[in-house]
Scaffold this active site. Structure first.
Site, short mmCIF file in Angstrom:
data_model
loop_
_atom_site.label_atom_id
_atom_site.label_comp_id
_atom_site.label_asym_id
_atom_site.label_seq_id
_atom_site.Cartn_x
_atom_site.Cartn_y
_atom_site.Cartn_z
N ASP A 35 43.64 26.20 10.60
CA ASP A 35 44.75 26.67 9.76
C ASP A 35 44.30 26.89 8.32
O ASP A 35 43.40 26.21 7.84
CB ASP A 35 45.87 25.61 9.81
N ASN A 37 43.90 30.27 6.83
CA ASN A 37 43.26 31.56 6.53
C ASN A 37 44.03 32.33 5.46
O ASN A 37 43.44 32.93 4.55
CB ASN A 37 43.19 32.45 7.78
N HIS A 52 41.36 35.88 7.77
CA HIS A 52 41.13 35.79 9.23
C HIS A 52 39.68 36.19 9.55
O HIS A 52 39.05 35.57 10.40
CB HIS A 52 42.11 36.70 9.98
N LEU A 146 28.07 23.27 26.18
CA LEU A 146 29.36 23.03 25.53
C LEU A 146 30.50 23.74 26.27
O LEU A 146 30.38 24.90 26.63
CB LEU A 146 29.30 23.55 24.08
N ARG A 203 43.06 19.07 12.13
CA ARG A 203 43.78 20.23 11.58
C ARG A 203 43.30 20.45 10.15
O ARG A 203 43.27 19.51 9.36
CB ARG A 203 45.30 20.02 11.60
C1 IPE Z 1 49.03 26.89 14.14
O1 IPE Z 1 49.04 27.36 12.83
C2 IPE Z 1 48.51 27.94 15.06
C3 IPE Z 1 47.08 28.25 14.94
C4 IPE Z 1 46.24 27.66 14.11
C5 IPE Z 1 46.59 29.27 15.82
P1 IPE Z 1 50.36 28.03 12.19
O2 IPE Z 1 49.99 28.42 10.82
O3 IPE Z 1 50.92 29.07 13.08
O4 IPE Z 1 51.36 26.78 12.19
P2 IPE Z 1 52.68 26.52 11.35
O5 IPE Z 1 53.56 27.72 11.50
O6 IPE Z 1 52.26 26.32 9.92
O7 IPE Z 1 53.26 25.26 11.94
C1 IPE Z 2 45.47 30.22 10.80
O1 IPE Z 2 45.65 30.58 9.49
C2 IPE Z 2 45.25 31.42 11.71
C3 IPE Z 2 46.35 31.67 12.65
C4 IPE Z 2 47.43 30.97 12.76
C5 IPE Z 2 46.19 32.81 13.53
P1 IPE Z 2 47.06 31.06 8.94
O2 IPE Z 2 47.17 32.54 9.09
O3 IPE Z 2 48.16 30.27 9.57
O4 IPE Z 2 46.91 30.67 7.40
P2 IPE Z 2 48.02 30.07 6.44
O5 IPE Z 2 48.60 28.87 7.11
O6 IPE Z 2 49.04 31.15 6.22
O7 IPE Z 2 47.28 29.72 5.20
MG MG Z 3 49.08 28.54 9.08
#
Ligand code: IPE
Ligand code: IPE
Ligand code: MG
Length: 260
Positions: A35, A37, A52, A146, A203
């Site tokens: 999480d 990105n 991403h 792995l 996480r």
């Molecule tokens: C969880 O992250 C899903 C992935 C890392 C693929 P999200 O960014 O979607 O989660 P929430 O919405 O903050 O809970």
């Molecule tokens: C995780 O990063 C990637 C996916 C959920 C696909 P996010 O896109 O959720 O990044 P934030 O949480 O907005 O920073």
């Molecule tokens: Mg996120």
């Protein structure tokens, strides 16, 4: 004396388990909620897509690090059932990145003896992704290095509901009695059947929630929340989390090893 060849950067093909890390108390199965990105991109004044794209590089680093450290299984949350609620352009970018990642990295993963599995519901509307995911699993199915599992269009509640439905169908068909439905029997119907028990969930990005990831499997996993945004994740962060895991006392409902 533990081998430290891995720490000095020996090839992953010959690497033995790094028993110096975590005092030898390595988790077998680590799952990561990748999480942050978007926030990484924002902090760098870049479009979300760039976050991403850099996140894919962090995926590559994590897989290599997991092999070098000697983990048996690494499960990565790449796209949740709920992520479909994002803007169409962002979803398209994420799907494009997934396709490019498989095309560019599959051969190398196979050469590194990685077995890749996909959990979740795939992408029924994009046959190209379906084909790539199937090819990936088939090509690597006999590898015994792995075990890399990619959770794609994955939601834990959905996974549990699918398993429950499957068991209900077996009961309805007379192949199973309700009394035979046990936690083990249900586990065997989950997408993760065959993987080692989940030891550690990491996480990144500082958020402290599971966001519908491996809810059943994480029942007794240790949870480690790291402040790093996913595109900056590297081997050092993975080692930090593994060391934190090794410091924890897992009780599984019992009492401490010192009798308290
Ligand atoms: C969880 O992250 C899903 C992935 C890392 C693929 P999200 O960014 O979607 O989660 P929430 O919405 O903050 O809970
Ligand atoms: C995780 O990063 C990637 C996916 C959920 C696909 P996010 O896109 O959720 O990044 P934030 O949480 O907005 O920073
Ligand atoms: Mg996120």
């Amino acid at each position: 004396m533990a081998k430290i060849g891995v720490l000095s950067g020996a090839s992953t093909d010959t690497a033995t388990k790094d028993t110096t890390l975590a005092g030898g108390r390595l988790p077998q199965h680590v799952a990561i909620i990748m999480d942050g990105n978007g926030r990484w991109a924002k902090a760098h004044g870049l479009p979300r897509f760039e976050g991403h794209r850099r996140g894919v590089e962090a995926v590559r680093r994590s897989v290599t690090a997991a092999q070098e450290i000697g983990l048996e299984a690494l499960t990565l949350y790449s796209f949740s059932s709920e992520n479909w609620s994002r803007p169409f352009a962002e979803i398209s970018e994420l799907m494009g990145l997934l396709k490019r990642f498989i095309r560019s990295d599959l051969k190398r993963l196979h050469e590194k003896n990685v077995r890749v599995r996909i959990i979740g519901e795939g992408h029924p509307d994009d046959p190209e992704i379906g084909t790539l995911l199937r090819e990936t699993e088939i090509l690597t199915q006999d590898n015994d290095g792995l075990q890399l599992t990619v959770a794609f269009n994955y939601g834990s509640r959905n996974e549990i509901a699918r398993a429950a439905r499957k068991l209900a169908e077996e009961v309805a068909a007379g192949c199973l009695t309700p009394e035979e439905i046990t936690p083990d029997r249900l586990s065997a119907e989950l997408d993760t059947a065959g993987l080692p028990p989940l030891d550690l969930v990491i996480r990144t990005s500082g958020e402290q929630r599971l966001s519908n990831f491996l809810l059943w499997q994480a029942a007794y996993a240790e949870l480690v929340f790291l402040p790093v945004l996913w595109p900056d994740f590297d081997r050092t962060w993975l080692e930090n989390a593994v060391n934190e895991y090794a410091r924890r006392e897992r009780r599984f409902g019992g009492i401490g090893s010192d009798g308290y």
